[in-house]
Design a protein around this motif. Structure first.
Motif, PDB file in Angstrom:
ATOM      1  N   CYS A 138     -12.464 -16.817  25.332  1.00  8.28           N
ATOM      2  CA  CYS A 138     -13.357 -15.870  24.637  1.00  8.28           C
ATOM      3  C   CYS A 138     -13.331 -15.995  23.121  1.00  8.28           C
ATOM      4  O   CYS A 138     -14.121 -15.331  22.444  1.00  8.28           O
ATOM      5  N   HIS A 139     -12.429 -16.789  22.576  1.00  9.12           N
ATOM      6  CA  HIS A 139     -12.456 -16.994  21.114  1.00  9.12           C
ATOM      7  C   HIS A 139     -11.725 -18.277  20.750  1.00  9.12           C
ATOM      8  O   HIS A 139     -10.529 -18.409  20.964  1.00  9.12           O
ATOM      9  N   THR A 140     -12.490 -19.213  20.189  1.00  9.35           N
ATOM     10  CA  THR A 140     -11.844 -20.412  19.668  1.00  9.35           C
ATOM     11  C   THR A 140     -12.688 -21.013  18.553  1.00  9.35           C
ATOM     12  O   THR A 140     -13.767 -20.492  18.216  1.00  9.35           O
ATOM     13  N   HIS A 141     -12.139 -22.030  17.950  1.00  7.63           N
ATOM     14  CA  HIS A 141     -12.837 -22.861  16.974  1.00  7.63           C
ATOM     15  C   HIS A 141     -12.573 -24.278  17.488  1.00  7.63           C
ATOM     16  O   HIS A 141     -11.572 -24.898  17.142  1.00  7.63           O
ATOM     17  N   ALA A 142     -13.447 -24.742  18.396  1.00  4.25           N
ATOM     18  CA  ALA A 142     -13.109 -25.897  19.233  1.00  4.25           C
ATOM     19  C   ALA A 142     -12.729 -27.125  18.419  1.00  4.25           C
ATOM     20  O   ALA A 142     -11.756 -27.824  18.745  1.00  4.25           O
ATOM     21  N   ILE A 171     -17.136 -12.068  15.744  1.00  3.59           N
ATOM     22  CA  ILE A 171     -16.521 -11.854  14.427  1.00  3.59           C
ATOM     23  C   ILE A 171     -15.025 -11.578  14.562  1.00  3.59           C
ATOM     24  O   ILE A 171     -14.589 -10.950  15.524  1.00  3.59           O
ATOM     25  N   HIS A 172     -14.232 -12.058  13.603  1.00  2.00           N
ATOM     26  CA  HIS A 172     -12.826 -11.662  13.507  1.00  2.00           C
ATOM     27  C   HIS A 172     -12.784 -10.261  12.895  1.00  2.00           C
ATOM     28  O   HIS A 172     -13.413 -10.033  11.863  1.00  2.00           O
ATOM     29  N   ALA A 173     -12.042  -9.351  13.507  1.00  2.00           N
ATOM     30  CA  ALA A 173     -11.933  -8.012  12.895  1.00  2.00           C
ATOM     31  C   ALA A 173     -10.622  -7.357  13.290  1.00  2.00           C
ATOM     32  O   ALA A 173     -10.156  -7.530  14.413  1.00  2.00           O
ATOM     33  N   ALA A 212     -12.790 -10.803  17.722  1.00  2.00           N
ATOM     34  CA  ALA A 212     -11.623 -11.666  17.867  1.00  2.00           C
ATOM     35  C   ALA A 212     -10.377 -10.929  17.378  1.00  2.00           C
ATOM     36  O   ALA A 212     -10.356 -10.405  16.264  1.00  2.00           O
ATOM     37  N   HIS A 213      -9.392 -10.838  18.249  1.00  3.81           N
ATOM     38  CA  HIS A 213      -8.031 -10.337  17.985  1.00  3.81           C
ATOM     39  C   HIS A 213      -7.914  -8.817  18.117  1.00  3.81           C
ATOM     40  O   HIS A 213      -7.327  -8.336  19.058  1.00  3.81           O
ATOM     41  N   GLY A 214      -8.415  -8.060  17.142  1.00  4.41           N
ATOM     42  CA  GLY A 214      -8.341  -6.597  17.266  1.00  4.41           C
ATOM     43  C   GLY A 214      -6.922  -6.060  17.352  1.00  4.41           C
ATOM     44  O   GLY A 214      -6.707  -4.947  17.856  1.00  4.41           O
ATOM     45  N   THR A 225      -7.849 -18.430  23.010  1.00  7.37           N
ATOM     46  CA  THR A 225      -6.737 -19.210  22.457  1.00  7.37           C
ATOM     47  C   THR A 225      -6.716 -19.173  20.941  1.00  7.37           C
ATOM     48  O   THR A 225      -5.677 -19.409  20.342  1.00  7.37           O
ATOM     49  N   ASP A 226      -7.917 -18.893  20.305  1.00  8.29           N
ATOM     50  CA  ASP A 226      -8.122 -19.179  18.894  1.00  8.29           C
ATOM     51  C   ASP A 226      -8.072 -20.707  18.722  1.00  8.29           C
ATOM     52  O   ASP A 226      -7.949 -21.443  19.702  1.00  8.29           O
ATOM     53  N   GLY A 227      -8.171 -21.181  17.487  1.00  8.24           N
ATOM     54  CA  GLY A 227      -8.255 -22.627  17.274  1.00  8.24           C
ATOM     55  C   GLY A 227      -6.927 -23.328  17.522  1.00  8.24           C
ATOM     56  O   GLY A 227      -5.855 -22.725  17.454  1.00  8.24           O
TER      57      GLY A 227
HETATM   58 ZN    ZN Z   1     -10.351 -17.297  15.063  1.00  6.74          ZN
END
Ligand code: ZN
Length: 451
Positions: free
Chosen positions: A72-76, A216-218, A253-255, A307-309
């Motif tokens: 659900c969130h990465t920077h491939a 969005i990262h928040a 992303a994250h929260g 996973t995030d990047g």
């Molecule tokens: Zn990220």
């Protein structure tokens, strides 16, 4: 049920299939046949005496079938920076390594890095990813070629001027629904501390107009939330609410810095808002607390796994994210009965599909869903004997146990061989680029991290 008189495109027979994962008490049904036509699951039920007629039959006896996993969130394309920035706190990670290195990226680098990411994800059973990066036409090309599903957002900072949000909106409009529907899009403002309110409002407007979400990262950590409250008197989640971002639908992303008063605010938006939880990067960056999953769960806010990047996570392994989520939730809540194996599987499937923005199309092995399926061979010594399939999946299975993957109805991994991406060729192509990619002697960086 399987119709013996029908002819299907693709049929899987004999697997043990994950069912009933909309709740926290999933079950695994042995001896199951899954029939697929036009990329969709059209029948699922007990094996017959003989397989139904089909163009392609895959015998999957002894394998466990789960819905394709969702990142659900990465920077491939950050696969390009795997292992470059280790053992540093988050401000150094951004300011000394990642944002200086990202100055070096070319469109072709992003294509190769994303293609490598798609290969890694498909081989580990991940069939969808929500991506937030630059040169996204190149990322889309990698998605198209690899056969994976993705939600792509072209990231921007307000420091880019008005072109940032315009480019993100243009991309979201052009690419949404492409690759035979495998590509959906988002507007992708970086974060409330790098994008001003005017640009957030514009992003929300564009997202509503196009009919896509904002990724969005928040509230990435508590320090960010405290800094926002100190400087503006409101939390990052409240900024998202006031600028219309939540109203447009949001992947947050994250929260990890979501506060108690933020939770009912998020709950008001129902399934159009989800939080992507990426525990490995919080652990590596020594950044407590974790995403408040217990409070979000009680309020009915979806929490998906990410996973995030790879520059932070080192892999794109969602089985690992699921396992870390289960273990860290028990640990921080000091409650071994919390985050059961069934709940962890629910996060990895149903809640991740909701966070990704396709709650009815992916995340379950059900008639009418897209045929995104990962099959695992759990006959290895590290899984045997299996008294409880859910426990084996959450606590014993490894990414390398994934042997066959179907994405949008097409077999893309067969007997652990990836059919759509030539990893050796990417490795060879990357080898001549690596020195340039990590050279930060230019002293420049794409943005300054100072939330
Ligand atoms: Zn990220």
């Amino acid at each position: 049920m399987i119709d013996p008189g029908s002819t299907y495109d693709l049929v899987l027979t004999g697997c043990t299939a994950l069912r009933n994962n909309a709740g926290k008490d999933p079950r695994f049904e042995p001896n199951t046949t899954i029939a697929i036509t036009d990329g969709q699951i059209v029948a699922i039920g007990p094996d017959g005496d003989t397989p139904p007629a089909c163009a392609e039959l895959v015998e999957t006896a002894g394998l466990v079938a789960i819905p394709g996993l969702i990142n659900c969130h990465t920077h491939a394309a950050m696969t390009l920076f795997r292992g470059v920035a280790e053992d540093v706190p988050v401000h150094s990670w951004f300011n000394k390594y990642v944002w200086p290195m990202e100055v070096n990226l070319t469109e072709e680098d992003v294509y190769l890095g994303t293609l490598l990411a798609c290969a890694e994800m498909l081989a580990s059973g991940v069939t969808s990813f929500a991506d937030h990066y630059f040169y996204m036409d190149a990322a889309a090309r990698a998605v198209e070629e690899s056969g994976i599903r993705a939600n792509l957002g072209w990231a921007f900072f307000s420091s880019m001027g008005s072109e940032g949000v315009a480019q993100s909106a243009d991309f979201a409009q052009r690419l949404n629904g492409s690759a035979n529907g495998r590509i959906t899009t988002s507007l992708a403002p970086h974060a409330p501390y790098t994008v001003n309110d005017e640009d957030l409002e514009l992003a929300a407007e564009h997202a509503r107009r196009i009919g896509v979400r904002v990724h969005i990262h928040a509230a990435e950590n508590l320090a960010q939330t405290e800094s926002s409250v100190d400087s503006r008197g409101i939390t990052p989640i409240e900024i998202l609410r006031r600028t219309g971002i939540l109203d447009a639908g949001t992947i947050i992303a994250h929260g990890c810095g979501i506060t108690d008063p933020d939770v009912p605010v998020l709950a008001r938006y129902g399934t159009s808002v989800g939080v992507a939880h990426c525990p490995k990067v919080y652990l590596k960056h020594a950044l407590p607390p974790l995403t408040p999953i217990r409070a979000l769960d009680a309020a009915g806010v979806a929490v998906g796994l990410g996973t995030d990047g790879v520059a932070g996570n080192n892999t794109l392994d969602i089985l690992e994210s699921m396992r870390l989520t289960a273990m860290t939730q028990k640990y921080v809540e000091e409650d071994a009965t919390w985050m059961t194996t069934g709940h962890a599987i629910n996060l990895a499937t149903t809640q991740s599909a909701a966070t990704f923005g396709l709650p009815n199309d992916i995340g379950a092995l059900e008639v009418g869903r897209r045929a995104d399926i990962a099959l695992l061979d759990m006959s290895g010594a590290h899984c045997q004997p299996i008294h409880d399939v859910a426990a084996a999946l959450v606590y014993s299975a490894r990414a390398g146990d994934v042997v066959t993957v179907v994405s949008d109805g097409a077999v893309v991994l067969r007997d652990r061989k990836l059919l759509t991406v030539d990893v050796a060729a990417i490795r060879a192509e990357l080898s001549g680029r690596l020195d340039r990619l990590i050279d930060i002697s230019h002293g420049d960086q794409i943005q300054r991290y100072d939330p």
